[in-house]
Design a protein around this motif. Structure first.
Motif, mmCIF file in Angstrom:
data_model
loop_
_atom_site.group_PDB
_atom_site.id
_atom_site.type_symbol
_atom_site.label_atom_id
_atom_site.label_comp_id
_atom_site.label_asym_id
_atom_site.label_seq_id
_atom_site.Cartn_x
_atom_site.Cartn_y
_atom_site.Cartn_z
ATOM 1 N N MET A 67 0.830 -1.211 0.000
ATOM 2 C CA MET A 67 0.000 0.000 0.000
ATOM 3 C C MET A 67 0.861 1.256 0.000
ATOM 4 O O MET A 67 0.514 2.251 -0.626
ATOM 5 C CB MET A 67 -0.919 -0.001 1.222
ATOM 6 C CG MET A 67 -2.149 -0.827 1.040
ATOM 7 S SD MET A 67 -1.793 -2.573 0.790
ATOM 8 C CE MET A 67 -1.496 -3.092 2.457
ATOM 9 N N ILE A 68 1.999 1.194 0.724
ATOM 10 C CA ILE A 68 2.888 2.355 0.707
ATOM 11 C C ILE A 68 3.412 2.577 -0.712
ATOM 12 O O ILE A 68 3.464 3.703 -1.207
ATOM 13 C CB ILE A 68 4.045 2.162 1.711
ATOM 14 C CG1 ILE A 68 3.490 2.203 3.132
ATOM 15 C CG2 ILE A 68 5.112 3.222 1.532
ATOM 16 C CD1 ILE A 68 4.499 1.909 4.205
ATOM 17 N N HIS A 69 3.747 1.459 -1.381
ATOM 18 C CA HIS A 69 4.193 1.572 -2.774
ATOM 19 C C HIS A 69 3.114 2.235 -3.629
ATOM 20 O O HIS A 69 3.393 3.156 -4.396
ATOM 21 C CB HIS A 69 4.533 0.180 -3.321
ATOM 22 C CG HIS A 69 4.770 0.155 -4.786
ATOM 23 N ND1 HIS A 69 3.843 -0.338 -5.667
ATOM 24 C CD2 HIS A 69 5.802 0.598 -5.521
ATOM 25 C CE1 HIS A 69 4.313 -0.202 -6.894
ATOM 26 N NE2 HIS A 69 5.504 0.358 -6.827
ATOM 27 N N GLY A 70 1.859 1.785 -3.450
ATOM 28 C CA GLY A 70 0.764 2.374 -4.225
ATOM 29 C C GLY A 70 0.615 3.856 -3.934
ATOM 30 O O GLY A 70 0.471 4.672 -4.852
ATOM 31 N N THR A 71 0.674 4.210 -2.649
ATOM 32 C CA THR A 71 0.536 5.624 -2.277
ATOM 33 C C THR A 71 1.662 6.451 -2.885
ATOM 34 O O THR A 71 1.432 7.543 -3.399
ATOM 35 C CB THR A 71 0.527 5.763 -0.749
ATOM 36 O OG1 THR A 71 -0.609 5.067 -0.240
ATOM 37 C CG2 THR A 71 0.434 7.198 -0.329
ATOM 38 N N VAL A 72 2.887 5.901 -2.855
ATOM 39 C CA VAL A 72 4.009 6.640 -3.430
ATOM 40 C C VAL A 72 3.812 6.834 -4.933
ATOM 41 O O VAL A 72 4.022 7.935 -5.464
ATOM 42 C CB VAL A 72 5.335 5.895 -3.141
ATOM 43 C CG1 VAL A 72 6.465 6.483 -3.962
ATOM 44 C CG2 VAL A 72 5.672 5.967 -1.672
ATOM 45 N N MET A 73 3.367 5.768 -5.624
ATOM 46 C CA MET A 73 3.137 5.891 -7.077
ATOM 47 C C MET A 73 2.117 6.978 -7.366
ATOM 48 O O MET A 73 2.336 7.875 -8.180
ATOM 49 C CB MET A 73 2.611 4.566 -7.640
ATOM 50 C CG MET A 73 3.557 3.417 -7.572
ATOM 51 S SD MET A 73 4.843 3.543 -8.788
ATOM 52 C CE MET A 73 4.010 2.898 -10.213
ATOM 53 N N VAL A 74 0.950 6.882 -6.694
ATOM 54 C CA VAL A 74 -0.127 7.836 -6.957
ATOM 55 C C VAL A 74 0.318 9.255 -6.612
ATOM 56 O O VAL A 74 0.105 10.193 -7.378
ATOM 57 C CB VAL A 74 -1.388 7.447 -6.156
ATOM 58 C CG1 VAL A 74 -2.411 8.555 -6.193
ATOM 59 C CG2 VAL A 74 -1.978 6.171 -6.703
ATOM 60 N N THR A 75 0.989 9.396 -5.464
ATOM 61 C CA THR A 75 1.394 10.728 -5.035
ATOM 62 C C THR A 75 2.435 11.322 -5.981
ATOM 63 O O THR A 75 2.380 12.511 -6.299
ATOM 64 C CB THR A 75 1.965 10.676 -3.611
ATOM 65 O OG1 THR A 75 1.026 9.996 -2.790
ATOM 66 C CG2 THR A 75 2.187 12.043 -3.063
ATOM 67 N N THR A 76 3.367 10.486 -6.458
ATOM 68 C CA THR A 76 4.378 11.001 -7.377
ATOM 69 C C THR A 76 3.734 11.527 -8.652
ATOM 70 O O THR A 76 4.010 12.649 -9.097
ATOM 71 C CB THR A 76 5.379 9.883 -7.733
ATOM 72 O OG1 THR A 76 5.794 9.250 -6.547
ATOM 73 C CG2 THR A 76 6.564 10.439 -8.470
ATOM 74 N N ILE A 77 2.846 10.718 -9.234
ATOM 75 C CA ILE A 77 2.203 11.160 -10.477
ATOM 76 C C ILE A 77 1.359 12.407 -10.215
ATOM 77 O O ILE A 77 1.393 13.369 -10.987
ATOM 78 C CB ILE A 77 1.349 10.017 -11.059
ATOM 79 C CG1 ILE A 77 2.254 8.858 -11.454
ATOM 80 C CG2 ILE A 77 0.562 10.499 -12.260
ATOM 81 C CD1 ILE A 77 1.529 7.584 -11.723
#
Lengths: 375, 522
Positions: free
Chosen positions: A147-157
């Motif tokens: 989930m942290i990976h997902g949050t980082v992906m979404v937040t970066t984009i």
């Protein structure tokens, strides 16, 4: 020696406070003082009763209303002051309660995920040292890494979308736009902030996901790419309004000086306004990042809801799960350690965003000091 | 120096060079818009234009734009036109072109089947060349040659059919395939942005003025796109939602207006399925949150700005308020679920939702009220104090009335924001997917007195209640299906209702601000 002086200073301060309080008590009408004490005492009792979930909470609360009503009629000034003080503490209290309650609820999960790091067993380390989240089948593990990976992906984009567009729009509103256009664009951006996140999510779910599925021949329609773009659009108004505040707070004399030297508008912006407001603008971006991290509904509705890390790591064409969507999707049906693990996800979110908020406040305060000094 | 003697102070004559560069900016804009409509699927990229496919026509346009952009730079470099270029195009442009050309190199070699090492190598070579071409020559060449070459490359690949409508490429390991339908418009969008910027610089004669024009073109484009997205979103939801919203709507008859979508529930007895319970739920939710947060927030703002001395306490409150403002809504939901639900009958309830949203509204009200109170000029307070009026009387009769416009605006905008929140009420308030009219909360009618503590009870406050945003979420998770005639139409109508409720708050809030500001300036 310095220790001693600080200690005496400490004592002197307490003494000053005490004298101040004694003078205040002496100066005030004893009846008013009694009423205020009774009213605040009743409020405190009611609050403690509520914390203990006692059915008798209504009694002190009723007493508080009665006493305060009487005091409002007879000693308005003092009662108003006491009540406004009580209301001020509500903010601090709320933040404190949030911290206590979500931390307390997350303890079982942290205990369950105890893992040894360099031979020392650390509670909660198992959430970050392995990547398996499975609440149903053995082995039941609660890793937050997917989930942290997902949050980082979404937040970066989202940041890649919101930061440049937001700063450009803020420059436009603060520096470029003629007054009439500004009166049109500013409310427009505010309205963009008002569109509810679930409406974005609904559009994403019914329009963007099916389109993306066809246009890229995806296996399912969920992608971090488009969730990130939607979330970026939602974080945009935050960036614009905070950055615009920072840009307009740069004193006009600085810009005028630059323009008087024959610089173009763009030169004044890039070499005077933006550097002077740099801290404010970066605080705006930080707050935008915070908004993107905390954005829930669009992610919940548009993502697939599978706690897994995409392979390869930077593959934006998968859309699994973020911290926020994990909580929103799982809360109703979870119990026991699983529910507690959702609170642990909440703790991670809360701490991250609070750090961003405090960081941006620090940056803004620094900017205010610097600009204040320059004037 | 020599330039100053040759050019007039005011340049009001349009030279041929400026006309051509202006046309190039305009054509780039046209290419951008056509690319956007193609990306949104409004036009097909193989639609015939003047006997050839749209993608070929766009390729020719890009080729021409690229060539002319290079031409602008050369014309300026060899002194055919009057421009004021600086020694270099600058580090920002150099880095940007390095990144763009590096990506082009990597993508092209990847398409040709070269391995990772080869891709990196070609990307590095092209990127390095672009850096050298941008940073080292004079600005007129540095900011046109790499841009023009990029457009020429994009134009040629479209023109020769290297990337054409039927083109497709699977991204190995990425679970995705790129098709010509999306790649062609994306290429056109990107290349037209680059040529538009470069041509705008040429139009401004490079140098400080050229950079000004180039940056303005990009910024106007950004703001235009943001506004277009906003208008497009609202218009799209409106177009999709109007049939649902006006389902069974009629004027006249017994009740003057009959609007079943807003006045009936979704039960079996309802002729037209409506959203009345959720609408009423949202109204009560907002009312409860306002009742809790507005007095608290305004009181705290009064204390902070009128009574408290600036110190550690006010600093802590400020940090806490800003921290609460940026706390994610789902965390408020978790807090409500852990703190409020066990204290209100151990189930999701209307009052838990009200208080959770109240906690969210509190920092918004506090921040805006405090700003409004601080904006009241100190002269007002001094004048009142000079008349011998006490502190509290001054606050009550001078400061608060003067601050009311700002406070009202802040409250209305804050309410607009929480009215659309879903995440907190998802965890604290719940409610049904398609509630019947009987599920609508009757808060005023169900207060009960009793002899045992807590003496006053209200069952409808303690029941799970639906609200507009929650119902929309519940419909989506139910797969947009349900025991009603047309769930899709119903859901869009619901989304439009929610949007209208929220936008109404914003419209009223913004209008209030304008009204008071104009009154102030009169």
């Amino acid at each position: 020696m310095p220790f001693n002086t600080s200690q005496t200073g400490w004592r002197a301060r307490i003494e000053r406070r005490l004298t101040g309080a004694r003078e205040f008590v002496d100066d005030t009408d004893p009846e008013a003082l009694a009423v205020v004490t009774a009213s605040m005492g009743a409020l405190l009792t009611a609050f403690i009763g509520f914390l203990l979930a006692s059915p008798w909470t209504a009694v002190p609360f009723g007493a508080f209303l009665l006493v305060t009503g009487y005091g409002w009629a007879r000693h308005q000034a003092l009662v108003a002051r006491a009540i406004s003080l009580a209301m001020t503490t509500v903010t601090l209290l709320t933040l404190g309660l949030i911290v206590v309650f979500i931390f307390a609820e997350s303890i079982p999960a942290f205990r369950y995920e105890t893992a040894s790091v360099f031979g020392v067993s650390v509670p909660g380390a198992g959430m970050f040292t392995q990547a398996r989240w499975d609440a149903v089948s053995d082995p039941v593990r609660y890793s937050l890494l997917p989930m942290i990976h997902g949050t980082v992906m979404v937040t970066t984009i989202a940041t890649l979308v919101a930061a440049p567009l937001g700063v450009a729009a803020a420059l436009f509103i603060a520096e470029i736009a003629p007054p009439r256009v500004r009166e049109l664009v500013k409310p427009g951006i505010e309205i963009l902030a008002g569109i509810p996140s679930i409406v974005y999510g609904f559009i994403g779910f019914t329009v963007i996901n099916p389109w993306a599925s066809g246009a890229f021949d995806l296996n399912g329609g969920s992608t971090y790419l488009f969730v990130g773009m939607v979330v970026g659009l939602m974080a945009l108004p935050t960036v614009v309004s905070v950055a615009e505040d920072a840009l307009t707070s740069v004193p006009d004399v600085m810009k005028d000086g630059s323009l008087a030297l024959g610089a173009t508008d763009w030169q004044s912006m890039t070499s005077i306004t933006l550097p002077a407001a740099f801290s404010g603008v970066s605080a705006a971006v930080l707050l935008g990042v915070g908004r993107a991290i905390g954005e829930t509904m669009a992610a919940t509705v548009m993502l697939a809801g599978v706690p897994r890390i995409s392979d390869p790591l930077v593959n934006v064409f998968y859309g699994y799960e973020t911290l926020t969507s994990l909580i929103a999707r799982g809360y109703g049906s979870a119990n026991g350690v699983h529910e507690s693990a959702l609170f642990a996800a909440g703790v991670v979110l809360f701490v991250t965003v609070l750090c961003l908020s405090i960081g941006s406040q620090y940056i803004e305060a620094r900017m205010r000091r610097r600009l204040g000094g320059a004037e | 120096m020599s330039r100053a003697t040759r050019t007039a102070l005011v340049r009001d004559d349009r030279t041929l060079y400026e006309a051509v560069a202006g046309t190039a900016v305009g054509l780039s804009g046209v290419a951008f818009v056509v690319g956007l409509t193609a990306l949104l699927g409004l036009v097909g990229i193989d639609d015939p234009v003047a006997g050839v496919g749209l993608s070929v026509a766009l390729g020719a346009l890009l080729l021409a734009l690229g060539a002319s952009v290079v031409g602008f730079g050369m014309a300026s470099r060899f002194g055919f036109v009057d421009a004021a270029p600086q020694p270099s195009a600058g580090i920002v442009a150099a880095v940007a072109f390095t990144a763009i050309w590096g990506a082009v190199g990597a993508a092209a070699s990847g398409a040709a089947g070269v391995g990772t090492g080869g891709r990196l190598a070609l990307g590095a070579v092209l990127g390095g060349t672009a850096f050298a071409a941008t940073a080292f020559p004079r600005e007129d060449v540095g900011s046109t040659a790499p841009a023009g070459a990029l457009a020429v490359l994009c134009g040629l690949s479209l023109l020769t059919g290297l990337i054409a409508p039927g083109w497709e490429r699977a991204l190995d390991g990425y679970n995705a395939t790129l098709f010509g339908d999306t790649v062609v418009p994306a290429v056109v969008l990107f290349a037209s942005l680059v040529t538009g910027w470069s041509a705008a610089k040429a139009y401004g004669g490079f140098g400080a003025r050229g950079r000004n024009v180039g940056a303005y073109v990009l910024i106007y484009l950004v703001v235009g796109s943001i506004l277009a997205v906003l208008v497009g979103l609202v218009a799209f939801v409106a177009a999709k939602g109007l049939p649902g919203l006006f389902n069974g709507f009629s004027l006249g008859g017994s009740g003057l207006v009959s609007w079943p979508f807003l006045t009936s529930g979704a039960g079996l007895t309802a002729e037209v399925a409506g959203v009345f319970p959720a609408l009423l739920g949202t109204i009560w939710l907002v009312a409860g949150a306002v009742l809790f947060a507005v007095p608290t927030g305004v009181g705290a703002a009064v204390f902070l700005s009128e009574y408290a001395e600036q110190g550690r306490f006010t600093g802590a409150v400020e940090v806490a308020t800003n921290g609460l403002w940026s706390t994610p809504s789902i965390v408020f939901g978790l807090f409500g679920a852990a703190f409020l639900i066990p204290r209100f009958g151990n189930q999701k309830s209307l009052i838990a939702g009200m208080l959770t949203l109240g906690f969210m509204l509190l920092p918004l009200v506090l921040i805006t009220s405090r700003e409004a109170i601080l904006a009241v000029p100190d002269e007002y307070r001094d004048a009142s104090a000079a008349l011998g009026v006490s502190k509290w009387q001054t606050v009550r009769s001078v400061v608060l009335p003067a601050a009311i416009p700002g406070v009202t605006t802040g409250v209305i905008l804050g309410v607009g924001r929480i009215a659309g929140e879903t995440a907190p009420i998802l965890l604290t308030m719940g409610g049904g997917v398609l509630p019947a009219k009987s599920a609508a909360p009757d808060v005023l009618g169900s207060f009960r007195l009793s002899a045992s503590p807590p003496f006053v009870s209200n069952p409808s406050l303690l029941e799970a209640t639906s609200a507009l945003p929650y119902q929309l979420y519940a419909l989506i998770t139910a797969g947009l299906s349900g025991n009603i005639q047309n769930p899709q139409e119903y859901a869009w109508g619901l989304a439009l209702t929610l949007l209208l409720v929220v936008l109404a708050f914003y419209a009223v809030g913004i209008a209030t601000r304008y009204y008071f500001r104009r009154k102030l300036h009169q």
